[in-house]
Write a protein that holds these residues in place. Structure first.
Motif, PDB file in Angstrom:
ATOM      1  N   TYR A  87      44.923  19.152  54.749  1.00  0.00           N
ATOM      2  CA  TYR A  87      43.865  18.628  55.610  1.00  0.00           C
ATOM      3  C   TYR A  87      44.180  17.171  55.902  1.00  0.00           C
ATOM      4  O   TYR A  87      44.189  16.335  54.994  1.00  0.00           O
ATOM      5  CB  TYR A  87      42.508  18.783  54.931  1.00  0.00           C
ATOM      6  CG  TYR A  87      42.224  20.203  54.481  1.00  0.00           C
ATOM      7  CD1 TYR A  87      42.642  21.282  55.271  1.00  0.00           C
ATOM      8  CD2 TYR A  87      41.583  20.472  53.293  1.00  0.00           C
ATOM      9  CE1 TYR A  87      42.404  22.579  54.872  1.00  0.00           C
ATOM     10  CE2 TYR A  87      41.337  21.777  52.886  1.00  0.00           C
ATOM     11  CZ  TYR A  87      41.756  22.821  53.674  1.00  0.00           C
ATOM     12  OH  TYR A  87      41.532  24.111  53.275  1.00  0.00           O
ATOM     13  N   PRO A  88      44.417  16.840  57.172  1.00  0.00           N
ATOM     14  CA  PRO A  88      45.108  15.593  57.490  1.00  0.00           C
ATOM     15  C   PRO A  88      44.383  14.311  57.108  1.00  0.00           C
ATOM     16  O   PRO A  88      45.008  13.376  56.688  1.00  0.00           O
ATOM     17  CB  PRO A  88      45.326  15.674  59.003  1.00  0.00           C
ATOM     18  CG  PRO A  88      44.501  16.786  59.490  1.00  0.00           C
ATOM     19  CD  PRO A  88      44.159  17.664  58.349  1.00  0.00           C
ATOM     20  N   ARG A  89      43.067  14.234  57.259  1.00  0.00           N
ATOM     21  CA  ARG A  89      42.400  12.946  57.038  1.00  0.00           C
ATOM     22  C   ARG A  89      41.826  12.822  55.637  1.00  0.00           C
ATOM     23  O   ARG A  89      41.131  11.862  55.330  1.00  0.00           O
ATOM     24  CB  ARG A  89      41.280  12.734  58.052  1.00  0.00           C
ATOM     25  CG  ARG A  89      41.731  12.732  59.440  1.00  0.00           C
ATOM     26  CD  ARG A  89      41.797  11.335  60.003  1.00  0.00           C
ATOM     27  NE  ARG A  89      43.011  11.154  60.729  1.00  0.00           N
ATOM     28  CZ  ARG A  89      43.740  10.045  60.724  1.00  0.00           C
ATOM     29  NH1 ARG A  89      43.369   9.024  59.998  1.00  0.00           N
ATOM     30  NH2 ARG A  89      44.831   9.966  61.426  1.00  0.00           N
ATOM     31  N   SER A 132      49.534  11.698  55.210  1.00  0.00           N
ATOM     32  CA  SER A 132      50.505  10.974  56.036  1.00  0.00           C
ATOM     33  C   SER A 132      51.271   9.936  55.230  1.00  0.00           C
ATOM     34  O   SER A 132      52.283   9.432  55.679  1.00  0.00           O
ATOM     35  CB  SER A 132      49.796  10.301  57.202  1.00  0.00           C
ATOM     36  OG  SER A 132      48.769   9.464  56.719  1.00  0.00           O
TER      37      SER A 132
ATOM     38  N   VAL B 184      47.261  21.619  67.026  1.00  0.00           N
ATOM     39  CA  VAL B 184      46.907  21.837  65.618  1.00  0.00           C
ATOM     40  C   VAL B 184      47.715  23.017  65.069  1.00  0.00           C
ATOM     41  O   VAL B 184      47.781  24.082  65.684  1.00  0.00           O
ATOM     42  CB  VAL B 184      45.398  22.111  65.465  1.00  0.00           C
ATOM     43  CG1 VAL B 184      45.063  22.507  64.043  1.00  0.00           C
ATOM     44  CG2 VAL B 184      44.594  20.886  65.869  1.00  0.00           C
ATOM     45  N   SER B 210      41.888  15.680  62.834  1.00  0.00           N
ATOM     46  CA  SER B 210      43.320  15.792  63.101  1.00  0.00           C
ATOM     47  C   SER B 210      43.636  15.698  64.589  1.00  0.00           C
ATOM     48  O   SER B 210      44.796  15.662  64.961  1.00  0.00           O
ATOM     49  CB  SER B 210      43.898  17.067  62.481  1.00  0.00           C
ATOM     50  OG  SER B 210      43.276  18.193  63.011  1.00  0.00           O
ATOM     51  N   ARG B 290      45.621   5.844  65.012  1.00  0.00           N
ATOM     52  CA  ARG B 290      45.636   7.270  64.666  1.00  0.00           C
ATOM     53  C   ARG B 290      46.994   7.853  64.952  1.00  0.00           C
ATOM     54  O   ARG B 290      47.557   8.604  64.193  1.00  0.00           O
ATOM     55  CB  ARG B 290      44.597   8.026  65.481  1.00  0.00           C
ATOM     56  CG  ARG B 290      43.214   7.535  65.191  1.00  0.00           C
ATOM     57  CD  ARG B 290      42.316   8.692  64.929  1.00  0.00           C
ATOM     58  NE  ARG B 290      41.522   8.386  63.779  1.00  0.00           N
ATOM     59  CZ  ARG B 290      40.303   8.856  63.590  1.00  0.00           C
ATOM     60  NH1 ARG B 290      39.758   9.653  64.455  1.00  0.00           N
ATOM     61  NH2 ARG B 290      39.640   8.571  62.497  1.00  0.00           N
ATOM     62  N   ALA B 294      49.626   9.583  62.345  1.00  0.00           N
ATOM     63  CA  ALA B 294      50.028  10.984  62.455  1.00  0.00           C
ATOM     64  C   ALA B 294      51.538  11.134  62.321  1.00  0.00           C
ATOM     65  O   ALA B 294      52.043  12.197  62.036  1.00  0.00           O
ATOM     66  CB  ALA B 294      49.566  11.549  63.803  1.00  0.00           C
TER      67      ALA B 294
END
Ligand SMILES: Nc1ncnc2c1ncn2[C@@H]1O[C@H](COP(=O)(O)OP(=O)(O)OP(=O)(O)O)[C@@H](O)[C@H]1O
Ligand SMILES: [Mg+2]
Lengths: 355, 295
Positions: A87-89, A132, B184, B210, B290, B294
């Protein structure tokens, strides 16, 4: 402990049949590897077990219960993906605990499990980082951790190591093996890497063309391949193949008599067409031109440290073998290959099946 | 062989861009600075350069029409942005799940945006007309007492403009967010299903974060719509009833060209510019950050 059974499973994408008649019995605590070339339906099968893929026919049993139409979250499974799918964040801690929070596990219990898993997978110092900020290897550790935290009976891995470089891959491979020894869960692992399959598996399932080609221990798959596809797919470099015709119990290959009786359980009738397979390490290279064996010419020599790969030619037929580095050969040499008879594999030329 | 060194090709690029950069700087920035300068003078019908300090600003903020305009803009932003984001995101999420006839749906949703805001305004003006629009249709269908007169009601007219603007912009926001959703990873959705995370939680805590860059883009676009809000107002209500639906851009244009109060209009324009900077810069910064994360 949870075993998994697949009964006559068939899967279609629209009209296209991707898998058919898959029967597989995976006992509890087994580490099973699904091995096959790209596009053979390994991921599809794994997704079906997970409940992410609709099943056209057949049955999926997990822990003895029919789970064919049960939601993924209720199947008692956990899954690890090639692309990590973190889950990215969320922090690493968030990633490990989010699913448990949603499932309303008590807070102290969540903390206990997260701490335990973080320790087991050596991600404790990373708990407050975002995905990340992690390396590929660390991300995959976290993803494995997220699966372990679920306390599931069955683990599904879809090529978890494919995005990693060689060194990390072998490190994590050992890690996964250790995990299996520790947790004793059932593990179903998809890969197209035969080294991973050989080193990890209790049992390997080789797939191709919508069906299971062979299932067995790594030893059986390597030493008794059920057909020419399995024989060619497993082992590196691949097994050598010679076409021949049976005559008087021997196979006549390109004018030479090969003794094949030792590799057969029952003799074959004359005139039957066969394919004779032999692995590179089961041939001895004789630098002496007058020695016994198949006469060939050396094509390319590849040094590999302690050994050399020697690629030979005999007319149109290419044959590879290994020799110790002490054997002096060079391209263009005329040499002989001594085939060890009991190590030959005989296949039917028409069906490709082992005889 | 002659190999062009990187620095020489860079120099060439810079040289090529200098005239363009010069024009941009002098025309745009120059124009902005000129307007800002004028706002500190006593200019009325024609620009003049007698310094007046903050007099125009004091005038401006005590002007009832300006206060109404700002209030309307704030109300518009407070409803338009969240509503458009919600609707655009829902449509994008739905299409992303693979409904049949995706291309047709996408075109239909995007269609309003292809119309100019003037046309949108006129369409909605007819639709909401108490005598000829939806209300009339409802009456003809047998709902004798149906009446819908927001557009001529001083308290409600602004909401008709908000509705029209949401209708106009949702499709664009949907397309921007759909592009994000397409990026995604499939495996992420699978992980979500295996952990049994309910849809709204998955969207709010996993998927939306995301696609932060796409959401920031949508926010920038919507903020610009808010600040530039003008044509739909002219087409629908002309700022009325009275000044009930006046907005800053209309205030500026009216005072610049009709009422010939150049100084006051410039003060209003400068205020608006500052507002844009206050809102847009953090958003752009967020977007860049952001994207960086990423990577
Ligand atoms: N959504 C889909 N629609 C139609 N066909 C599909 C779809 N997904 C996969 N397939 C087809 O199903 C077959 C099996 O795909 P699958 O992803 O299971 O292969 P795989 O063995 O996992 O391959 P890889 O090693 O490349 O991951 C392939 O031939 C693929 O083209
Ligand atoms: Mg796959």
């Amino acid at each position: 402990m949870t075993g998994v059974q697949l009964r006559n499973l068939g899967i279609r994408y629209g009209q296209v049949e991707v898998l058919k008649g898959i029967d597989l019995d995976i006992p509890a605590s087994e580490f099973i590897v699904l091995l096959g070339p790209s596009g053979c339906g390994k991921s599809t099968l794994l997704n079906a077990i997970a409940g992410l893929q609709d099943v056209a026919e057949g049955q999926i049993l997990i822990g003895g219960h029919d789970m064919t139409n049960v939601e993924p979250k209720n199947r008692g499974i956990a899954m690890v993906f090639q692309s990590y799918a973190l889950y990215p964040r969320m922090s690493v801690r968030g990633n490990l605990s989010f699913g448990l929070k949603v499932a309303k596990v008590a807070k102290p219990e969540i903390e206990k499990r997260v701490a335990h898993v973080a320790k087991m997978l050596q991600v404790e110092p990373l708990l407050d980082r975002k995905p990340s900020q992690l390396s590929g290897g660390q991300r995959q550790r976290v993803a494995i951790g997220r699966a372990v935290v679920r306390d599931a009976g069955v683990f599904l891995f879809d090529e978890p190591l494919s995005n990693l470089d060689a060194q990390l891959r072998s490190d994590l491979r050992v890690e996964i093996k250790r995990l299996h020894q520790r947790l004793k869960s059932t593990m179903i692992y998809v890969t197209h890497d035969q080294i991973e399959a050989m080193t990890l598996a209790d049992r390997i399932v080789v797939m191709k063309d919508r069906i299971i080609q062979q299932q067995g221990t790594p030893d059986e798959i390597y030493n008794k391949p059920a057909n020419t596809f399995v024989a060619r797919f497993v082992g590196s470099p691949a097994m050598n193949f010679l076409e021949g015709v049976v005559k008087g119990g021997d196979a006549i290959v390109d004018g030479e008599n090969l003794r094949i009786a030792a590799a057969l359980s029952s003799p074959l009738v004359d005139g039957r067409k066969v394919i004779v397979g032999i692995r590179p390490e089961d041939m001895a290279l004789q630098a002496d031109e007058a020695a016994l064996g198949l006469a060939v010419e050396v094509d390319v020599v590849e040094p590999m440290g302690a050994e050399r790969m020697v690629w030979c030619r005999r007319g149109d037929i290419g044959l590879s073998t290994r020799t110790p580095s002490s054997t002096k050969v060079k391209s263009g040499d005329k040499v002989r290959l001594d085939l060890s008879e009991e190590r030959l594999h005989i296949f039917d030329a028409e069906t490709g099946k082992r005889l | 062989m002659f190999v062009r060194s990187p620095s020489s090709s860079r120099l060439q690029a810079v040289l090529t861009l200098v005239p363009v950069a010069f024009v941009v700087l002098s025309v745009y920035v120059g124009g902005v600075l000129w307007a800002a300068g004028i706002s500190f003078t006593r200019s009325s019908m024609l620009p003049n350069y007698r310094f007046a300090g903050f007099a125009q600003y004091i005038n401006l903020f005590s002007n009832a029409r300006w206060q109404v305009s700002l209030g309307n803009m704030a109300l518009f932003a407070a409803i338009f942005i969240p509503a458009t984001l919600l609707i655009g995101y829902s449509m994008a999420a739905m299409i992303n799940r693979g409904v049949r006839g995706e291309n047709a749906l996408r075109t239909i949703y995007l269609y309003p945006f292809a119309m100019s805001f003037i046309v949108t305004g006129l369409v909605w003006r007819w639709l909401l007309d108490p005598n000829f629009g939806i209300a009339d249709v409802a009456r003809k269908l047998g709902f004798e007492n149906a009446s819908f007169n927001w557009i001529v009601n001083a308290d409600m007219a602004i909401f008709t403009i908000i509705i029209a603007a949401i209708w106009h912009s949702s499709g664009l926001v949907m397309v921007v967010l759909l592009a994000g959703l397409r990026g995604v990873d499939d495996d992420l959705w699978k992980a979500i299903r295996i952990e049994g995370i309910p849809a709204w939680k998955a969207h709010l805590f996993i998927i939306m974060p995301s696609i932060g860059a796409s959401i920031a883009t949508a926010l920038v676009l919507m903020s610009l719509t808010v600040v530039r809000l003008f044509d739909v107002v002219v087409a629908m209500t002309g700022g009325g009833p009275g000044i009930a639906t006046d907005v800053p851009a209309k205030f500026i244009i009216d005072h610049m060209f009709e009422r010939q109060q150049v100084g006051l209009a410039s003060a209003a324009a400068t205020t608006l510019l500052l507002l844009v900077l206050v809102v847009a810069v953090p958003l752009l910064y967020l977007k860049d950050r952001r994207k960086g994360a990423a990577r």
